[in-house]
Design a protein around this motif. Structure first.
Motif, PDB file in Angstrom:
ATOM      1  N   ALA A  99      35.338  65.883 -29.083  1.00 44.66           N
ATOM      2  CA  ALA A  99      35.348  64.662 -28.279  1.00 44.66           C
ATOM      3  C   ALA A  99      36.470  63.768 -28.792  1.00 44.66           C
ATOM      4  O   ALA A  99      36.631  63.594 -30.001  1.00 44.66           O
ATOM      5  CB  ALA A  99      34.013  63.930 -28.387  1.00 44.66           C
ATOM      6  N   VAL A 100      37.247  63.229 -27.878  1.00 50.04           N
ATOM      7  CA  VAL A 100      38.344  62.345 -28.271  1.00 50.04           C
ATOM      8  C   VAL A 100      38.189  60.939 -27.693  1.00 50.04           C
ATOM      9  O   VAL A 100      38.886  60.018 -28.095  1.00 50.04           O
ATOM     10  CB  VAL A 100      39.708  62.935 -27.850  1.00 50.04           C
ATOM     11  N   ARG A 101      37.266  60.790 -26.735  1.00 52.03           N
ATOM     12  CA  ARG A 101      37.019  59.462 -26.168  1.00 52.03           C
ATOM     13  C   ARG A 101      35.678  59.490 -25.428  1.00 52.03           C
ATOM     14  O   ARG A 101      35.308  60.511 -24.860  1.00 52.03           O
ATOM     15  CB  ARG A 101      38.141  59.070 -25.192  1.00 52.03           C
ATOM     16  N   ILE A 102      34.969  58.357 -25.459  1.00 52.94           N
ATOM     17  CA  ILE A 102      33.744  58.246 -24.685  1.00 52.94           C
ATOM     18  C   ILE A 102      33.715  56.877 -24.020  1.00 52.94           C
ATOM     19  O   ILE A 102      34.054  55.865 -24.643  1.00 52.94           O
ATOM     20  CB  ILE A 102      32.483  58.470 -25.563  1.00 52.94           C
ATOM     21  N   THR A 103      33.379  56.849 -22.737  1.00 53.77           N
ATOM     22  CA  THR A 103      33.346  55.586 -21.996  1.00 53.77           C
ATOM     23  C   THR A 103      32.054  55.501 -21.196  1.00 53.77           C
ATOM     24  O   THR A 103      31.509  56.503 -20.731  1.00 53.77           O
ATOM     25  CB  THR A 103      34.534  55.479 -21.016  1.00 53.77           C
ATOM     26  N   GLY A 104      31.571  54.273 -21.038  1.00 51.76           N
ATOM     27  CA  GLY A 104      30.364  54.032 -20.265  1.00 51.76           C
ATOM     28  C   GLY A 104      29.885  52.620 -20.500  1.00 51.76           C
ATOM     29  O   GLY A 104      30.262  51.972 -21.479  1.00 51.76           O
ATOM     30  N   GLY A 105      29.050  52.152 -19.630  1.00 51.59           N
ATOM     31  CA  GLY A 105      28.510  50.805 -19.786  1.00 51.59           C
ATOM     32  C   GLY A 105      29.074  49.842 -18.775  1.00 51.59           C
ATOM     33  O   GLY A 105      30.224  49.970 -18.342  1.00 51.59           O
ATOM     34  N   VAL A 106      28.240  48.876 -18.399  1.00 49.75           N
ATOM     35  CA  VAL A 106      28.596  47.908 -17.373  1.00 49.75           C
ATOM     36  C   VAL A 106      28.648  46.502 -17.959  1.00 49.75           C
ATOM     37  O   VAL A 106      29.619  45.774 -17.805  1.00 49.75           O
ATOM     38  CB  VAL A 106      27.576  47.964 -16.213  1.00 49.75           C
ATOM     39  N   ALA A 107      27.578  46.133 -18.626  1.00 47.84           N
ATOM     40  CA  ALA A 107      27.469  44.807 -19.228  1.00 47.84           C
ATOM     41  C   ALA A 107      26.410  44.861 -20.321  1.00 47.84           C
ATOM     42  O   ALA A 107      25.656  45.845 -20.426  1.00 47.84           O
ATOM     43  CB  ALA A 107      27.114  43.755 -18.175  1.00 47.84           C
ATOM     44  N   GLY A 108      26.352  43.813 -21.113  1.00 48.16           N
ATOM     45  CA  GLY A 108      25.433  43.797 -22.243  1.00 48.16           C
ATOM     46  C   GLY A 108      23.973  43.764 -21.864  1.00 48.16           C
ATOM     47  O   GLY A 108      23.109  43.949 -22.738  1.00 48.16           O
ATOM     48  N   ASN A 109      23.669  43.558 -20.595  1.00 48.44           N
ATOM     49  CA  ASN A 109      22.268  43.505 -20.172  1.00 48.44           C
ATOM     50  C   ASN A 109      21.981  44.444 -19.001  1.00 48.44           C
ATOM     51  O   ASN A 109      21.043  44.220 -18.238  1.00 48.44           O
ATOM     52  CB  ASN A 109      21.877  42.075 -19.794  1.00 48.44           C
ATOM     53  N   THR A 123      27.939  62.243 -17.145  1.00 48.19           N
ATOM     54  CA  THR A 123      26.510  62.109 -16.864  1.00 48.19           C
ATOM     55  C   THR A 123      26.325  60.963 -15.879  1.00 48.19           C
ATOM     56  O   THR A 123      27.168  60.067 -15.782  1.00 48.19           O
ATOM     57  CB  THR A 123      25.706  61.816 -18.135  1.00 48.19           C
ATOM     58  N   ALA A 124      25.207  61.001 -15.143  1.00 44.25           N
ATOM     59  CA  ALA A 124      24.900  59.944 -14.174  1.00 44.25           C
ATOM     60  C   ALA A 124      23.498  59.411 -14.423  1.00 44.25           C
ATOM     61  O   ALA A 124      22.602  60.144 -14.860  1.00 44.25           O
ATOM     62  CB  ALA A 124      25.016  60.482 -12.747  1.00 44.25           C
ATOM     63  N   GLY A 125      23.308  58.126 -14.157  1.00 49.39           N
ATOM     64  CA  GLY A 125      22.008  57.499 -14.323  1.00 49.39           C
ATOM     65  C   GLY A 125      21.732  56.528 -13.198  1.00 49.39           C
ATOM     66  O   GLY A 125      22.322  56.619 -12.123  1.00 49.39           O
ATOM     67  N   VAL A 126      20.874  55.581 -13.473  1.00 53.45           N
ATOM     68  CA  VAL A 126      20.518  54.559 -12.492  1.00 53.45           C
ATOM     69  C   VAL A 126      20.586  53.205 -13.176  1.00 53.45           C
ATOM     70  O   VAL A 126      19.989  53.008 -14.243  1.00 53.45           O
ATOM     71  CB  VAL A 126      19.105  54.795 -11.926  1.00 53.45           C
ATOM     72  N   ARG A 127      21.313  52.285 -12.577  1.00 53.86           N
ATOM     73  CA  ARG A 127      21.420  50.942 -13.167  1.00 53.86           C
ATOM     74  C   ARG A 127      20.087  50.192 -13.081  1.00 53.86           C
ATOM     75  O   ARG A 127      19.334  50.343 -12.117  1.00 53.86           O
ATOM     76  CB  ARG A 127      22.480  50.125 -12.441  1.00 53.86           C
ATOM     77  N   ALA A 128      19.877  49.379 -14.100  1.00 54.56           N
ATOM     78  CA  ALA A 128      18.716  48.498 -14.109  1.00 54.56           C
ATOM     79  C   ALA A 128      18.975  47.385 -15.121  1.00 54.56           C
ATOM     80  O   ALA A 128      19.868  47.483 -15.975  1.00 54.56           O
ATOM     81  CB  ALA A 128      17.445  49.261 -14.473  1.00 54.56           C
ATOM     82  N   HIS A 129      18.181  46.315 -15.030  1.00 54.53           N
ATOM     83  CA  HIS A 129      18.265  45.253 -16.034  1.00 54.53           C
ATOM     84  C   HIS A 129      17.725  45.807 -17.341  1.00 54.53           C
ATOM     85  O   HIS A 129      16.708  46.513 -17.368  1.00 54.53           O
ATOM     86  CB  HIS A 129      17.437  44.043 -15.581  1.00 54.53           C
ATOM     87  N   SER A 130      18.398  45.507 -18.448  1.00 59.68           N
ATOM     88  CA  SER A 130      17.973  46.064 -19.725  1.00 59.68           C
ATOM     89  C   SER A 130      16.613  45.540 -20.174  1.00 59.68           C
ATOM     90  O   SER A 130      15.951  46.155 -21.019  1.00 59.68           O
ATOM     91  CB  SER A 130      19.022  45.783 -20.807  1.00 59.68           C
ATOM     92  N   ALA A 131      16.163  44.423 -19.602  1.00 60.85           N
ATOM     93  CA  ALA A 131      14.820  43.935 -19.916  1.00 60.85           C
ATOM     94  C   ALA A 131      13.740  44.796 -19.263  1.00 60.85           C
ATOM     95  O   ALA A 131      12.574  44.754 -19.661  1.00 60.85           O
ATOM     96  CB  ALA A 131      14.669  42.477 -19.456  1.00 60.85           C
ATOM     97  N   ARG A 132      14.150  45.571 -18.246  1.00 55.13           N
ATOM     98  CA  ARG A 132      13.226  46.473 -17.576  1.00 55.13           C
ATOM     99  C   ARG A 132      13.879  47.865 -17.522  1.00 55.13           C
ATOM    100  O   ARG A 132      14.076  48.457 -16.460  1.00 55.13           O
ATOM    101  CB  ARG A 132      12.913  45.964 -16.161  1.00 55.13           C
TER     102      ARG A 132
END
Length: 358
Positions: A227-237, A179-188
């Protein structure tokens, strides 16, 4: 050099072979010992390809059987040297490799040494790198380097089968569903698009999927999609802009690679799907004359092999093949890997009786 005494019992040979460490990539010591041991027998022609050892009879028999076993193991985890243990009054050998699959290798080595006048010509194969990436597999390498060694009418792979005959094997496919999304600050977060959240329908389809049972030549194979593995995420915020779910599809040997790929693509319609690995299964081949004779001789009721094994390599070459070896496949790679002594003896008796015609 470590020496193997092939006049020992199959049980004692199992202990000796297991105590020669041979994790994938470190098989040379055991390969050297096997090559040295079988080279002492004049009725065997011995060929070596890397850490794969082949020993074959050339008696001019009308039919030839190929019998193979891998000599590598998954990593040791405080489960060597081999121990003798008793569970509920039954004797076991406990330790890494006892099930997957050095007990089978031990039986093969003993019979290779002792069967000087078998009813069929036999090609024995002991190969490296089975427990790692398929591209490294010693049996695959040998088939490319010496395809002539695979000439045969029937093949047996000594993978653990509880001393029963398991016909063919399921195929296996791995795919990445993205899947694809758009990065943003988690506060917004409303500014971005969360790719991990978009993976929810992928997981829902997997949870809703019902494994199919498909009959192939009298054996019922059970499929699975997980499903045997799932990956995603950049940073905690940071709202993630990408997510990837790795899916494993186990499919009946009635399907070829293209059909299996269509199933996965259909399940995940609307998503980006990349097939990253696929290996076709093997049909049972139990209608072959030698297969019927073998099953009758060992007194087995064949069952399907749900996991993928190297019988598929023989099947791809047009050679019917089955799995037959001591040990419970559920204990393969288990830290408490153990094989019943009685199963080692029973598999030796079964193979000996069939190959010798006695």
């Amino acid at each position: 050099m470590t020496a193997l005494e092939l006049t020992s019992s199959s049980v004692d040979l199992t202990r000796a072979i297991c105590d020669i460490h041979s994790e994938s990539g470190d098989e040379t010591t055991l390969a050297d010992a096997i090559a040295s041991a079988v080279s002492a027998y004049d009725h065997l022609e011995v060929i070596r390809d890397g850490d794969t050892i082949v020993a074959r009879t050339n008696l001019g028999r009308a039919r030839r059987v190929v019998i193979a076993g891998h000599i590598d193991t998954v990593p040791i985890n405080r489960n060597l040297p081999v121990e003798d243990r008793e569970i509920d009054g039954e004797a076991f050998l406990w330790g890494r490799g006892t099930v997957d699959m050095k007990a089978g290798v031990a039986v093969q080595l003993k019979l290779a040494a002792e069967l000087t006048e078998p009813g069929v010509d036999i090609t024995w194969m002991w190969y490296d790198h089975e427990e790692v990436d398929s591209s490294l597999n010693g049996l695959g390498r040998l088939s490319r380097n010496r395809p002539d060694l695979f000439e045969g009418d029937f093949a047996i792979l000594g993978e653990p089968s509880n001393g029963e005959v398991e016909g063919g094997c399921n195929g296996t496919l791995r795919a990445l569903v993205r899947t694809a999304g758009v990065r943003a600050h988690s506060a917004r977060s409303w500014i971005g698009e969360n790719a991990i959240h978009k993976a929810a329908p992928i997981l829902a389809r997997l949870a809703e999927y019902r494994a199919r049972e498909i009959e192939v030549e009298g054996l019922v194979y059970r499929e699975g999609l997980n499903a045997v593995r799932i990956t995603g995420g950049v940073a905690g915020n940071v709202i993630p802009d990408a997510c990837e779910v790795e899916v494993n599809y186990r499919f009946a040997p009635s399907r070829d690679a293209a059909a299996a790929a269509r199933v996965v693509n259909d399940v995940f319609t609307g998503f980006e799907v990349e097939i990253v690995d696929i290996a076709e299964g093997a049909r049972p081949g139990l209608d072959a004359e030698l297969a019927r004779e073998f099953v009758d001789a060992v007194g087995a009721t064949p069952t399907p092999k749900y996991g993928w094994t190297d019988v598929a390599r023989f099947s791809a070459l047009g050679i019917p093949a089955v799995n037959y070896g001591p040990g419970d496949p559920h204990l393969a790679h288990h830290d408490e890997e153990r094989v019943p002594v009685a199963q080692i003896d029973a598999v030796e008796r079964g193979l000996r009786a069939w190959l010798s015609g006695s």
